[in-house]
Design a protein around this motif. Structure first.
Motif, PDB file in Angstrom:
ATOM      1  N   GLY A   3       0.797  -1.219   0.000  1.00  0.00           N
ATOM      2  CA  GLY A   3       0.000   0.000   0.000  1.00  0.00           C
ATOM      3  C   GLY A   3       0.827   1.266   0.000  1.00  0.00           C
ATOM      4  O   GLY A   3       0.569   2.198   0.750  1.00  0.00           O
ATOM      5  N   PHE A   4       1.827   1.338  -0.876  1.00  0.00           N
ATOM      6  CA  PHE A   4       2.742   2.483  -0.895  1.00  0.00           C
ATOM      7  C   PHE A   4       2.215   3.616  -1.785  1.00  0.00           C
ATOM      8  O   PHE A   4       1.458   3.389  -2.723  1.00  0.00           O
ATOM      9  CB  PHE A   4       4.114   2.044  -1.411  1.00  0.00           C
ATOM     10  CG  PHE A   4       4.731   0.946  -0.591  1.00  0.00           C
ATOM     11  CD1 PHE A   4       5.355   1.231   0.609  1.00  0.00           C
ATOM     12  CD2 PHE A   4       4.682  -0.372  -1.015  1.00  0.00           C
ATOM     13  CE1 PHE A   4       5.928   0.221   1.373  1.00  0.00           C
ATOM     14  CE2 PHE A   4       5.249  -1.387  -0.266  1.00  0.00           C
ATOM     15  CZ  PHE A   4       5.866  -1.095   0.940  1.00  0.00           C
ATOM     16  N   VAL A   5       2.665   4.825  -1.478  1.00  0.00           N
ATOM     17  CA  VAL A   5       2.389   5.992  -2.322  1.00  0.00           C
ATOM     18  C   VAL A   5       3.685   6.772  -2.477  1.00  0.00           C
ATOM     19  O   VAL A   5       4.048   7.581  -1.628  1.00  0.00           O
ATOM     20  CB  VAL A   5       1.285   6.887  -1.734  1.00  0.00           C
ATOM     21  CG1 VAL A   5       1.127   8.143  -2.595  1.00  0.00           C
ATOM     22  CG2 VAL A   5      -0.044   6.152  -1.653  1.00  0.00           C
ATOM     23  N   GLY A   6       4.404   6.469  -3.550  1.00  0.00           N
ATOM     24  CA  GLY A   6       5.637   7.187  -3.830  1.00  0.00           C
ATOM     25  C   GLY A   6       6.883   6.379  -3.534  1.00  0.00           C
ATOM     26  O   GLY A   6       6.862   5.400  -2.766  1.00  0.00           O
ATOM     27  N   ALA A   7       7.976   6.780  -4.168  1.00  0.00           N
ATOM     28  CA  ALA A   7       9.282   6.153  -3.965  1.00  0.00           C
ATOM     29  C   ALA A   7      10.347   7.212  -4.201  1.00  0.00           C
ATOM     30  O   ALA A   7      10.124   8.176  -4.943  1.00  0.00           O
ATOM     31  CB  ALA A   7       9.474   4.987  -4.931  1.00  0.00           C
ATOM     32  N   THR A   8      11.501   7.047  -3.581  1.00  0.00           N
ATOM     33  CA  THR A   8      12.613   7.968  -3.804  1.00  0.00           C
ATOM     34  C   THR A   8      13.927   7.207  -3.666  1.00  0.00           C
ATOM     35  O   THR A   8      13.973   6.125  -3.098  1.00  0.00           O
ATOM     36  CB  THR A   8      12.550   9.168  -2.830  1.00  0.00           C
ATOM     37  OG1 THR A   8      13.419  10.205  -3.278  1.00  0.00           O
ATOM     38  CG2 THR A   8      12.913   8.767  -1.416  1.00  0.00           C
ATOM     39  N   TYR A   9      14.992   7.814  -4.187  1.00  0.00           N
ATOM     40  CA  TYR A   9      16.295   7.143  -4.303  1.00  0.00           C
ATOM     41  C   TYR A   9      17.366   8.028  -3.686  1.00  0.00           C
ATOM     42  O   TYR A   9      17.381   9.248  -3.900  1.00  0.00           O
ATOM     43  CB  TYR A   9      16.567   6.892  -5.784  1.00  0.00           C
ATOM     44  CG  TYR A   9      17.902   6.290  -6.126  1.00  0.00           C
ATOM     45  CD1 TYR A   9      18.275   5.051  -5.628  1.00  0.00           C
ATOM     46  CD2 TYR A   9      18.787   6.944  -6.996  1.00  0.00           C
ATOM     47  CE1 TYR A   9      19.500   4.474  -5.963  1.00  0.00           C
ATOM     48  CE2 TYR A   9      19.996   6.377  -7.345  1.00  0.00           C
ATOM     49  CZ  TYR A   9      20.351   5.139  -6.822  1.00  0.00           C
ATOM     50  OH  TYR A   9      21.553   4.575  -7.156  1.00  0.00           O
ATOM     51  N   ASP A  10      18.287   7.413  -2.902  1.00  0.00           N
ATOM     52  CA  ASP A  10      19.307   8.214  -2.226  1.00  0.00           C
ATOM     53  C   ASP A  10      20.714   8.036  -2.791  1.00  0.00           C
ATOM     54  O   ASP A  10      21.684   8.511  -2.215  1.00  0.00           O
ATOM     55  CB  ASP A  10      19.305   7.921  -0.726  1.00  0.00           C
ATOM     56  CG  ASP A  10      19.877   6.540  -0.366  1.00  0.00           C
ATOM     57  OD1 ASP A  10      20.275   5.781  -1.282  1.00  0.00           O
ATOM     58  OD2 ASP A  10      19.924   6.217   0.841  1.00  0.00           O
ATOM     59  N   GLY A  11      20.826   7.351  -3.922  1.00  0.00           N
ATOM     60  CA  GLY A  11      22.122   7.102  -4.527  1.00  0.00           C
ATOM     61  C   GLY A  11      22.551   5.658  -4.394  1.00  0.00           C
ATOM     62  O   GLY A  11      23.414   5.180  -5.146  1.00  0.00           O
TER      63      GLY A  11
END
Length: 264
Positions: A134-142
């Motif tokens: 049930g996720f909303v969004g993703a991001t990357y830190d390198g």
């Protein structure tokens, strides 16, 4: 807008449209990602990813293509948001066709053919932790990719589900389909109301989760911004902190997304 040129946003000559219905898909998109060449539209309900070649005519019929993720995994239909790690595009899973929460992450290898099923793979992160869905969004830190927990599937209405605060992290240097490449952290460990996030951003060191609502049917809005120090252990509560923006203004809550400008 060209360098040094400023156009009137209200002037229709500076705008153009493209109808994805011509591809046989609907308009229920829920996010996008860009890989430096192609733009990807995230399918919100039917698993059909749409891609636009930004180096071609925006309205041209050959500029757009689509791929049906259900040919790879029948359960890969409902996503919210995406992220790009320099090679792979990841779609953040939200729900199944019946409205129940999904943990099936989809990944596309941009070095492969978009229309080939061999370029796509899926992994159900709920196999690592049943609450990771049930996720909303993703991001990357390198190095690591983070999936933002929200919840809100039909099965969750009226019930506090751990998925509302279960952040999932993937080590992009490891094998995508191996459970050991994944880890989770439950933000409920920080505050019982630290739930229902909508999007995230990264500032070079810290990951910030944008608070929206508790996702238990009442949709009580939240202002509990949650921050993770990427220099510290992901699974340790002391690596995380919370600030309640309603302390600044009682109306400062219910956010949808976050971004970083280099300082703020």
């Amino acid at each position: 807008v060209g360098a040094g040129a400023y156009h009137d946003l209200a002037n229709p000559q500076y705008w153009s449209t493209a109808d994805t219905a011509s591809l046989g898909v609907g308009s229920a998109f829920a996010g996008s990602a860009f890989d430096g060449h192609f733009l990807y539209l995230v399918p919100g309900a039917d698993g059909r990813v749409v891609r636009y070649n930004t180096q071609t005519d925006f309205g041209g019929p050959g500029s757009w293509s689509t791929f049906d993720l259900t040919t790879v995994d029948p359960g890969a239909v409902g996503f919210r948001g995406a992220a790009f790690d320099g090679r792979y595009v990841y779609l953040a899973p939200h729900s199944h066709a019946d409205g129940s929460l999904s943990g099936t992450v989809a990944r596309y290898d941009t070095q492969g053919a978009f229309a080939s099923s061999a370029s796509w793979s899926t992994f159900d992160v709920s196999s690592v932790n049943p609450a990771a869905k049930g996720f909303v969004g993703a991001t990357y830190d390198g190095r690591y990719l983070y999936f933002v927990p929200f919840g809100e599937g039909i099965a969750a209405y009226g019930t506090l589900t751990p998925s509302e605060g279960m952040v999932a992290r993937f080590d992009t240097t490891a094998t995508f389909t191996t459970g050991g490449s994944w880890s989770t952290f439950d933000t409920h460990a920080l505050d019982p109301n630290a739930t229902g996030y909508y999007g995230a951003t990264f500032d070079g060191r810290y990951l910030y989760l944008s608070p929206y609502a508790d996702a238990r049917g009442s949709y009580t809005e939240r202002g509990l911004v949650t921050r993770y120090d990427t220099h510290a252990s992901f699974t340790t509560a002391s690596s995380w902190s919370i600030f309640d923006t309603t302390r600044v203004d009682p109306r400062a809550m219910g956010f949808v997304g976050a971004t970083f400008d280099g300082r703020y």
